[in-house]
Design an enzyme around this catalytic site. Structure first.
Site, mmCIF file in Angstrom:
data_model
loop_
_atom_site.group_PDB
_atom_site.id
_atom_site.type_symbol
_atom_site.label_atom_id
_atom_site.label_comp_id
_atom_site.label_asym_id
_atom_site.label_seq_id
_atom_site.Cartn_x
_atom_site.Cartn_y
_atom_site.Cartn_z
ATOM 1 N N ALA A 165 0.822 -1.211 0.000
ATOM 2 C CA ALA A 165 0.000 0.000 0.000
ATOM 3 C C ALA A 165 0.859 1.266 0.000
ATOM 4 O O ALA A 165 2.085 1.206 0.051
ATOM 5 C CB ALA A 165 -0.928 -0.022 1.205
ATOM 6 N N HIS A 166 0.181 2.400 -0.009
ATOM 7 C CA HIS A 166 0.877 3.679 -0.117
ATOM 8 C C HIS A 166 1.780 3.955 1.081
ATOM 9 O O HIS A 166 1.449 3.640 2.207
ATOM 10 C CB HIS A 166 -0.081 4.859 -0.317
ATOM 11 C CG HIS A 166 -1.253 4.931 0.583
ATOM 12 N ND1 HIS A 166 -2.171 5.946 0.501
ATOM 13 C CD2 HIS A 166 -1.681 4.124 1.573
ATOM 14 C CE1 HIS A 166 -3.092 5.756 1.403
ATOM 15 N NE2 HIS A 166 -2.834 4.673 2.060
ATOM 16 N N ASN A 167 2.932 4.543 0.784
ATOM 17 C CA ASN A 167 3.885 4.995 1.796
ATOM 18 C C ASN A 167 4.568 3.876 2.582
ATOM 19 O O ASN A 167 5.233 4.131 3.586
ATOM 20 C CB ASN A 167 3.225 5.985 2.772
ATOM 21 C CG ASN A 167 2.845 7.293 2.098
ATOM 22 O OD1 ASN A 167 1.750 7.436 1.564
ATOM 23 N ND2 ASN A 167 3.753 8.238 2.082
#
Lengths: 338, 338, 338
Positions: free
Chosen positions: A241-243
């Site tokens: 997922a993001h980050n």
């Protein structure tokens, strides 16, 4: 390839007939007379007399332990890593699939493509201001969106999608169906129960020597970068997922899911179908076994197991108790009654 | 963009130098001097003095709490939603990737494409009798099969497959690698142990304002429609089987699997890797936590957890007991002996 | 289609008006007056009087149990399998999507394509020395790499990737986004903590009558073949690792993961999200329920359940105890104190 040629490339010592023709590699149990196999693990020594392989790579130690043999051998200090090299010699290199830039590829005039041995397959799309480095191969039907950068010696299999502004290092391998840079899953709830999209303005940065398995997805950061560090190996259908940050030389098996902003250390191993919740940290040298759910940070290296991750020793005891729980309950109750 | 322009778009009050040039957004901890950041959560107020950001969006309340400052500020009632707008201003819009209909796209003469601002990327295929509405963009290498209908303001990323007869509403976003309308998994067993395919004659209907993450799969109904209602947000690698219904504004995180004919209510949240068996119903406003297995209908809103879903409170107690189970057992046994 | 035509194709007996026009199939609860439905399960007999369907397929037994009716009926011995045939009559066959070889397909001069009714869609790529058999259809944007072989009557949906040297039998269906033949996940650890790739020199062999769901991934063997036997049905997003063998007529539901060198028997059923570790064997006729983790070989047919697989009966007892564990603990403790 002649057995003598193979032996020479391995700097090995040949026993028997170096002039036989080897056409493939095989497992010791099933290898044919034109195939080469190996013994590294003592468990497989029992097959030595039985194998029909044309040649066997063995260790010096094993060779010294046997008497005369009519088998053809290559004797090496490290037969396993020698065999890896032989596997490589006989790989049908996908690299040979595409040579040069196919006329049907759609490449923006603003893209910067190295003129040193880049191959781009049929029906690929390369957007504005993309950069593609030396010796990189992109197989057919891939889409590289605007401003994406791809380093040197990268190999990308068919039907891969790389979104705008993502950065891929050198010596990276990306398998079919991978998506890099899709939007992170970020929405803010409105007062009427509907959701407003939080723009995902960051990107994905993939460092050198990373391999990414088929149909894996890696989302771009909301702000900044989702970061896959040097030497990370990712299997098929993994979701990142993001980050998220994945530390150097960490290995992630198939169908693992890593939620937003989780930070995984270096040299970790995460087994298949494990899930890691968002915003936690997992320290270096951690091993997560299959199907484990990690919902808290892990600060001490070790092996973690269980539906809710705990040190493996503790989980094994819990599983042992659970297996006997019915009996224990009955015993406790009957003692009570007496 | 000048800070004063940003402030104007947000109808904010500027403090400091409105003429500085802002080129991007940043996190308060790491923003550079040409970046703008924000403080909405008091936890981040400690970074106010330390940040190197060129400008900070703050609340009126926070602004009133500080003394003189040499920072450049935009003061707003709601700094968070202001920041979302700024994120949007600096997003490199994928929308700008493609303009018009690329000459390499293969579009059936029988397809009905709006002539109002539709973009179709390179190497796309659009089948017979497809309909595509105003302002819709389809990035390269997508396949839209016969009779599929796509509404207005839809944005489809590369390498998406939409099967025949599926219907996509307005303002829908579909990420790369998504498959919409593949056959439901239906087979009838023959007497010899082999299986006969049950034809899947239905379709998938996706309502307005839905977003679908990369490599998600949504199967067509056996009869009728698999239905994704208005405002649903679906993350990456989610599997939605035939005849499933997902209610309005429900949010589904990555790698969730929903089996055939399950009916999910409105305003639900389903966390990553959860699994929902077929033919059950989950009522409105239900929250399912990560990796939960739901094997029975849920008729009461609330939070559900566990390898076999139960109300979260009960699951937390169970987990607490399981963590101490070895000790409890030992204690019970030793008491017994005395 | 006239009702009388449908009845004739089913060799059924018509009751009522055979000349009415039927345009689709429907569920008995919601069918319209130009649709045909069926009753096979007694649970649905209650809808007989209420349904608005134009015609109903019923069993002889049910027909004999009712009095005069003004409904239009087709009477059959086996209304369920009759209805499957009707579903097929009304399926909008994806097969009709593509006819012949599209001019934009890139096909190697060295590929051997049968000249008997092969269809290859727009933007497909077919590599050197590929073989494609009679009556096979490949929809747009698929990539078939060098030396891959595809049999007769195969149907491949858009955006599929088949790697070099893989072999697909006859009557196989492959849905969108599938990847066949990506590298197995094999790396050897170097002394500095980095990993060296183990070349994956084998292939994937898929036997006849296999169906593979969208975005499923099947890795090639390290040496030899990953083998999917005759009649296997695989749902969406399944991961099958290198050197796995799946026996005849085994059915695998969505999001299952099967690790390297696992051997699954014949006629097994594996429910959604189950995980099977590497190097184990599962005997014929085994049923694995949803989300189960199988970490040891299964040698006795039966139904297995649980976070760590055990016979279902045992698991159900364990779940029953766990649900009451808090109460049991309290009871045991209070007895103690007295």
């Amino acid at each position: 390839m002649k057995l003598s040629e193979i032996s020479e490339k391995l700097s090995g010592k040949i026993i028997g007939n170096g002039s036989i023709e080897i056409t493939n590699v095989g497992k010791i149990e099933s290898a044919k007379k034109d195939e080469i196999t190996f013994i590294a693990n003592p468990l497989y020594e029992k097959y030595f007399d039985l194998t029909k392989a044309g040649a066997i790579i063995v260790s010096e130690q094993f060779f010294n332990s046997i008497n005369n043999t009519n088998k053809n051998l290559i004797v090496l200090n490290d037969p396993y890593s020698g065999f890896l090299k032989v596997l490589d010699m006989f790989s049908i290199h996908a690299k040979s699939q595409v040579k040069g830039i196919h006329s049907s590829a759609i490449i923006s005039d603003l893209a910067v493509i190295s003129d040193d041995n880049v191959s781009i397959g049929a029906n690929c799309f390369i957007g504005d201001n993309c950069k593609i480095g030396n010796n990189t191969t992109i197989l057919p039907n891939c889409v590289i969106m605007n401003e994406a950068e791809i380093g040197e010696n990268v190999f990308i299999y068919p039907n891969v999608s790389i979104y705008n502004n993502c950065k891929i290092g050198n010596n990276v391998t990306i398998h079919s169906g991978v998506v890099i840079g899709s939007d992170g899953f970020g929405f803010a709830k409105n007062s009427d129960g509907s959701y407003q999209k939080i723009p995902q303005t960051g990107n994905v940065v993939i460092d050198d020597y990373v391999e990414i398995g088929s149909n894996t997805t890696i989302d771009r950061a909301t702000i900044g970068s989702t970061l896959i560090c040097k030497g990370v190996k990712i299997d098929n259908q993994v979701q990142i997922a993001h980050n998220v940050v994945i530390g150097e030389n960490t290995v992630i098996a198939a169908q693992v899911g890593i939620a937003g902003s989780a930070k995984i250390g270096k040299n970790c191993m995460i087994a298949g179908q494990a899930g890691i919740v968002g915003h936690i940290e997992i320290c270096d040298n951690t091993i997560i076994t299959a199907s484990v759910g990690v919902s808290k940070s892990i600060t001490k290296p070790g092996i973690y197991s269980g539906y809710r991750a705990q040190p493996m020793k503790k989980e094994l005891k819990l599983q042992a108790i659970l297996r006997r729980l019915e009996d224990i309950m009955n015993e406790l109750k009957s003692n009570k009654i007496k």
